[in-house]
Design a protein around this motif. Structure first.
Motif, PDB file in Angstrom:
ATOM      1  N   THR A   1       0.855  -1.190   0.000  1.00  6.27           N
ATOM      2  CA  THR A   1       0.000   0.000   0.000  1.00  6.27           C
ATOM      3  C   THR A   1       0.887   1.234   0.000  1.00  6.27           C
ATOM      4  O   THR A   1       2.020   1.197   0.479  1.00  6.27           O
ATOM      5  CB  THR A   1      -0.938   0.022   1.219  1.00  6.27           C
ATOM      6  OG1 THR A   1      -0.157  -0.026   2.420  1.00  6.27           O
ATOM      7  CG2 THR A   1      -1.889  -1.161   1.190  1.00  6.27           C
TER       8      THR A   1
ATOM      9  N   TYR B   1      -5.101   0.021   7.928  1.00  3.69           N
ATOM     10  CA  TYR B   1      -5.741  -1.193   7.450  1.00  3.69           C
ATOM     11  C   TYR B   1      -5.800  -2.202   8.593  1.00  3.69           C
ATOM     12  O   TYR B   1      -4.907  -2.250   9.445  1.00  3.69           O
ATOM     13  CB  TYR B   1      -4.960  -1.803   6.279  1.00  3.69           C
ATOM     14  CG  TYR B   1      -4.775  -0.868   5.102  1.00  3.69           C
ATOM     15  CD1 TYR B   1      -5.669  -0.878   4.038  1.00  3.69           C
ATOM     16  CD2 TYR B   1      -3.703   0.029   5.062  1.00  3.69           C
ATOM     17  CE1 TYR B   1      -5.495  -0.014   2.958  1.00  3.69           C
ATOM     18  CE2 TYR B   1      -3.533   0.890   3.988  1.00  3.69           C
ATOM     19  CZ  TYR B   1      -4.432   0.863   2.940  1.00  3.69           C
ATOM     20  OH  TYR B   1      -4.255   1.714   1.878  1.00  3.69           O
TER      21      TYR B   1
ATOM     22  N   ARG C   1     -10.315  -0.647   5.471  1.00  3.35           N
ATOM     23  CA  ARG C   1      -9.456   0.537   5.398  1.00  3.35           C
ATOM     24  C   ARG C   1     -10.124   1.684   6.137  1.00  3.35           C
ATOM     25  O   ARG C   1     -11.311   1.950   5.928  1.00  3.35           O
ATOM     26  CB  ARG C   1      -9.199   0.933   3.946  1.00  3.35           C
ATOM     27  CG  ARG C   1      -8.372   2.204   3.797  1.00  3.35           C
ATOM     28  CD  ARG C   1      -8.029   2.479   2.334  1.00  3.35           C
ATOM     29  NE  ARG C   1      -9.226   2.652   1.513  1.00  3.35           N
ATOM     30  CZ  ARG C   1      -9.204   2.761   0.176  1.00  3.35           C
ATOM     31  NH1 ARG C   1      -8.050   2.695  -0.481  1.00  3.35           N
ATOM     32  NH2 ARG C   1     -10.342   2.910  -0.502  1.00  3.35           N
TER      33      ARG C   1
ATOM     34  N   ILE D   1      -6.307  -5.699  -1.707  1.00  2.00           N
ATOM     35  CA  ILE D   1      -4.916  -5.261  -1.795  1.00  2.00           C
ATOM     36  C   ILE D   1      -4.178  -6.293  -2.648  1.00  2.00           C
ATOM     37  O   ILE D   1      -3.860  -7.397  -2.185  1.00  2.00           O
ATOM     38  CB  ILE D   1      -4.281  -5.149  -0.403  1.00  2.00           C
ATOM     39  CG1 ILE D   1      -5.093  -4.188   0.472  1.00  2.00           C
ATOM     40  CG2 ILE D   1      -2.828  -4.698  -0.508  1.00  2.00           C
ATOM     41  CD1 ILE D   1      -4.665  -4.175   1.931  1.00  2.00           C
TER      42      ILE D   1
ATOM     43  N   PRO E   1      -4.357  -0.511  -3.453  1.00  2.00           N
ATOM     44  CA  PRO E   1      -5.684  -0.957  -3.017  1.00  2.00           C
ATOM     45  C   PRO E   1      -6.783  -0.620  -4.025  1.00  2.00           C
ATOM     46  O   PRO E   1      -6.721   0.396  -4.711  1.00  2.00           O
ATOM     47  CB  PRO E   1      -5.895  -0.204  -1.705  1.00  2.00           C
ATOM     48  CG  PRO E   1      -4.545   0.258  -1.280  1.00  2.00           C
ATOM     49  CD  PRO E   1      -3.772   0.467  -2.534  1.00  2.00           C
TER      50      PRO E   1
END
Length: 640
Positions: free
Chosen positions: A108, A119, A134, A152, A159
């Motif tokens: 990410t 997350y 998230r 993800i 994402p």
């Protein structure tokens, strides 16, 4: 022969450093390719949370496998394909570990601002991706948070938003045929133990979720865990009859209770990803019955206890070798990673408890399970830890001091287990009683809702009732009672010392002290609990007087007994501003007090140095209040 010495002054082999060492806490266990993996928090490493595979560290410093979703954190790791995916505390990003090569890579992007994106509740998704909740900060206030479900990708492409149904969400779980996703959702002002909805949605060709349907839950019903049971059914813990029981829920929303029992097989969803049951196959399921491990058999409807020497299992059990792997403790054993073999009937330690080697059990009290009674006949469960030291006894006619320990939450509970934190005091001649006051979990919805709009009344009254009954029984000294607790337990301790005459002293850790300032959209706490007081005290717009009357900060003028405050300076749940204001109002009034502030600590103490300083300060505090000289600890300076 035991030496006669005043209670509280006994020398003990249990040091505050030993308690800090025992604070190595395993959690979030799962089984990957036939091997148990878990994470453990290590005070000696500054509270770093380490990923462990079958007893061996997987990630070296500085990796810290933890996240801030809801501030309490959600499931911080999962396994999919050939990768282990985890969240890292320092930047809240998601990373993938190749177990074979040891390479770690980010999945990410950088959050853009400190903790702006977090997350949690990581779950396997479609091939090549992990699913998660998230959280995105959308403004300056603590309640300015948006949540959604994301995929993800393991290729690092970033994402992808899958959808969102509620303000609060658990991590989505993919059905075995890949056609549906299921999750839990709820809205303010409900907390997840008040009202949640079990949702399902079709997964489109692009992986995104279609419109969701509610299969279970809703007004007056809480769902705390779900697992797929084939492509057309889910297993879920819900409480339509007042007890969290295991149900099978079909996609047409019909539900069947697999074993109706007037016992809790679930619990409060403080951290996303908690797991109270695990399917074993063949219509059998491992369940946690008020913390104890049991097997639910669908064919007979029986729920049968196993591994009975362990009275408390963490909410992270997993099927393993025909039995269950988990993290458990008992009255005579500290928390350890264990395997319960259902075929052989034994329990094996997969990782030993982090307690001092060779410590004589005679210094460790075995908790007594008690039920006290309030003046109006309500039961108050509690666990009694009497003084225990084979080298000492108290003088004839002298009763020991007792600490009434108040758990946090308040929607939480105590368990009858060995506790080195308590043994630090009991081995020195100070008794401890851990009280499950009205509002505690494990006793059904009715008991839990004794606290509805009664926080600061029922909890305080129950703690007072337990203390006074111990005095009446001749167990505790009437003038040597103290109350202690952290978070919500800190609130109850502060409310008791400012509102009753029962306790001679209080230790108040990272507390709530000003209810009106703490709650609401502009309040001082985080989004998850920002409307918790709607049920605990009542809607503030309708009951502003309650918020003032029940706030200890507005009753500093009543306080005439010593208090010790302990506070982490990075606490986002019970921020230090509240304790700061209380101490400022108390200073100069002639009341003995101390206030220790710990940089780098969040909600609860994780660093060994903090644990040691806090315990030694607390023991010195009680020595000065109750008139004994505790051996081997620095003298805490009290202000007035």
């Amino acid at each position: 022969m035991p030496q006669i010495a005043p209670y509280g002054s006994w020398t003990s082999p249990i040091s505050a450093a030993d308690v800090a060492t025992a604070g190595i806490t395993p959690q979030w266990l799962d089984v990957v390719d036939g091997e148990p993996w878990w994470v453990e928090a290590r005070p000696a490493e500054g509270g770093r949370v380490v990923l462990v595979r079958d007893g061996k560290d997987v990630l070296a410093p500085p990796w810290n496998v933890r996240n801030r979703v809801h501030e309490y954190g959600g499931r911080p790791w999962t396994h999919t394909g050939d990768a282990v995916v985890f969240t890292h505390w320092a930047d809240q990003r998601v990373y993938a570990l190749d177990p074979a090569g040891g390479e770690v890579r980010a999945l990410t992007p950088e959050p853009g601002k400190p903790h702006g994106v977090r997350y949690g509740d990581l779950r396997p998704g479609r091939p090549g991706e992990v699913w998660a909740v998230r959280e995105t900060s959308t403004g300056e206030r603590r309640v300015d948070v948006r949540r959604d479900h994301v995929a993800i990708p393991l290729d690092g492409s970033g994402p992808v938003t899958l959808g969102a149904s509620h303000h609060f969400l658990s991590g989505p779980q993919l059905s075995p045929d890949g056609r549906h996703a299921a999750w839990l959702g709820w809205e303010h002002p409900a907390m997840p133990w008040d009202e949640t909805e079990l949702c399902v949605a079709e997964v489109g060709p692009d992986g995104r979720f279609g419109p969701h349907r509610v299969l279970a839950g809703g007004p007056g019903v809480s769902v705390c865990q779900l697992e797929w049971d084939g492509p057309g059914h889910l297993l879920a813990l819900l409480d339509p009859e007042g007890w969290w029981n295991l149900h099978r829920v079909a996609l047409d929303a019909t539900a069947v209770n697999l074993a109706p029992v007037t016992e809790e097989l679930g619990g409060p969803l403080w951290r996303l990803g908690a797991r109270w049951f695990a399917p074993l196959g063949g219509g059998r399921h491992a369940v946690l019955r008020s913390g104890r491990l049991a097997v639910l058999d669908e064919a007979t409807g029986a729920v049968t206890d196993v591994a009975t020497e362990l009275t408390t299992w963490s909410t992270t059990i997993a099927a393993y070798r025909g039995g269950v792997a988990g993290i458990a403790a008992g009255p005579r054993s500290e928390l350890a990673v264990v395997y319960a073999d259902f075929a052989g009937g034994g329990v094996t330690e997969l990782a030993p408890p982090a307690e001092p080697a060779g410590l004589d059990p005679a210094y460790l009290p075995v908790p007594e399970v008690r039920t006290f009674t309030t003046a109006d006949g309500e039961p108050v469960p509690a666990f009694l830890y009497p003084p225990a030291n084979p080298d000492f006894t108290g003088p004839d006619g002298e009763r020991p001091p007792y600490l009434v320990h108040v758990h946090g939450g308040p929607t939480n509970r105590n368990f009858p287990v060995r506790d080195l934190d308590f043994a630090y005091f009991t081995s020195r001649g100070i008794g401890v009683v851990a009280v499950d006051y009205g509002g505690s979990v494990g006793y059904g919805r009715r008991f839990r809702e004794r606290l509805r709009e009664q926080w600061g009344v029922v909890d305080v009254g129950d703690c007072v009732a337990v203390a006074e009954q111990l005095v009446a029984e001749g167990v505790a000294a009437p003038s040597r009672l103290a109350i202690r607790g952290g978070s919500a337990g800190g609130y109850t301790s502060a409310a008791a010392i400012t509102g009753t005459a029962t306790f001679a002293a209080a230790t108040v850790k990272f507390p709530i002290l000003d209810l009106a300032a703490w709650t609401g959209e502009g309040g001082e706490t985080h989004d998850f609990e920002s409307q918790y007081l709607h049920s605990l005290v009542g809607p503030i717009e309708r009951h502003p007087g309650r918020y003032r009357d029940r706030s200890p900060i507005h009753h500093v003028d009543r306080l005439d007994r010593p208090v010790l405050f302990l506070q982490g300076l990075d606490d986002e749940i019970c921020p230090p501003e509240q304790a700061d204001r209380f101490i400022a109002a108390l200073t100069g009034r002639g009341v003995p007090h101390a206030y220790l502030r710990f940089p780098g600590e969040q909600h609860g103490f994780r660093k060994a140095t903090t644990v040691i300083a806090a315990l030694e300060a607390e023991l010195s505090f009680y020595g000065q209040v109750f008139g004994f000289d505790p051996a081997g600890v620095p003298v805490l300076e009290l202000s007035r």
